[in-house]
Design a protein around this motif. Structure first.
Motif, PDB file in Angstrom:
ATOM      1  N   ILE A 183       0.838  -1.209   0.000  1.00  0.00           N
ATOM      2  CA  ILE A 183       0.000   0.000   0.000  1.00  0.00           C
ATOM      3  C   ILE A 183       0.869   1.254   0.000  1.00  0.00           C
ATOM      4  N   HIS A 184       1.888   1.259   0.868  1.00  0.00           N
ATOM      5  CA  HIS A 184       2.764   2.425   0.984  1.00  0.00           C
ATOM      6  C   HIS A 184       3.492   2.720  -0.319  1.00  0.00           C
ATOM      7  N   SER A 238       0.752   8.444   3.118  1.00  0.00           N
ATOM      8  CA  SER A 238       1.257   7.259   2.418  1.00  0.00           C
ATOM      9  C   SER A 238       2.258   6.485   3.257  1.00  0.00           C
TER      10      SER A 238
END
Length: 312
Positions: free
Chosen positions: A236-237, A263
């Motif tokens: 995700i990051h 983020s």
């Protein structure tokens, strides 16, 4: 408009952004909570009874992982506190950060992130060795863990700034990290399945060997949760970060900076992962005790039959 006046104008826009202020405040609060939990978790890692069920090499690798959180969160607390202080107190023209601040705090901030993200591969290597040497691994020392901890330290560039829409080798590096996380997670699942098969084949071996197998499986169950959390968050990051690199130029500066902080919400990830791993470790402790009780109460005829066959 002179460069100085333009700089003041930019800082006026950033400091008056409600979204950016909220983001910094949330990240500051998360960092304070995460730092406290990391300190307590690090102490418990070496002293708590449930932690003693893990091999010392796993503990060392986890300690480096949590040290990364400690380094990141402590520097983030200072950075966000200074930002909020500047936004609320100072004149717009006095708000910009100095180069020294970048060097002293941002390098450690990012280095902590690298330590956190570099845990997967050393852990996979350690669990591979623990699997192939399952009958004797519990009696081995901590040399492997220390070596993995040293290899866990990544190469760091100098203090750099990522601008909106400016994509360089950072994109390539992040794609490599993403691939390493996915490959590491696949290998970890293979090792978990292999340990399950080993336990099924050696159900008639000695109680001490069965204990070693159950110990290894217990570690694998907890670490499997860690691998899922680590891979999920990193994916995700990295995807979020790459998106910002490509399309950040189309956003306002305040929105871009706020999304950049979101983020990489590592403090929030630290909180979630510590709570999840603690709960999983407690569950596995109870499960291990019940499974060993089943082994001890099981019919031992198969064991003695297998023992006699080994002499024929």
């Amino acid at each position: 408009m002179t460069p100085y006046q333009e700089q003041c104008k930019i800082m006026e826009s950033l400091s008056s952004s409600i979204f950016l202020r909220f983001t910094i405040t949330f990240q500051l609060a998360s960092s304070l909570l995460a730092l406290t939990m990391v300190i307590v978790a690090s102490y418990s890692l070496w002293t708590a009874q449930v932690a003693r069920l893990f091999h010392v090499n796993v503990i060392i690798i986890f300690q480096v992982h949590w040290f990364g959180f400690f380094l990141h969160c402590s520097n983030r607390i200072v950075l966000h506190t200074i930002d909020l202080h500047n936004y609320l107190i100072l004149d717009y023209c006095d708000m910009p950060a100095s180069t020294t601040r970048c060097f002293v705090l941002r390098v450690q901030y990012v280095f902590g992130l690298c330590l956190v993200g570099a845990t997967t591969i050393p852990l996979v290597i350690e669990r591979y060795i623990a699997t192939i040497k399952s009958s004797k691994y519990e009696q081995t020392g901590c040399a492997l863990g220390i070596y993995m901890a040293i290899k866990q330290e990544p190469f760091m560039p100098y203090c750099t700034a990522i601008k909106q829409g400016f994509v360089t080798n950072v994109e390539v590096i992040f794609h490599i990290i993403l691939l390493a996380q996915i490959v590491g997670r696949v290998i970890f699942q293979y090792l978990f399945n292999l340990n399950e098969r080993l336990r099924a084949k050696q159900i008639t071996c000695s109680l001490s060997n069965r204990y070693s197998l159950e110990q290894n499986l217990k570690s694998m169950r907890t670490l499997k949760l860690f691998a899922n959390l680590q891979t999920g968050f990193q994916v995700i990051h990295i995807m979020f970060f790459l998106f910002l690199l490509k399309f950040g130029a189309e956003l306002e500066s305040s929105t871009y900076l706020a999304l950049l902080e979101w983020s990489g919400s590592y403090p929030l990830y630290a909180i979630i992962s510590i709570v999840a791993l603690l709960k999983k470790a407690q569950v596995n402790k109870v499960r291990l005790k019940k499974e060993l009780e089943v082994h001890m109460s099981a019919d031992q005829n198969n064991y003695f039959e297998n023992f006699n066959k080994s002499w024929n």
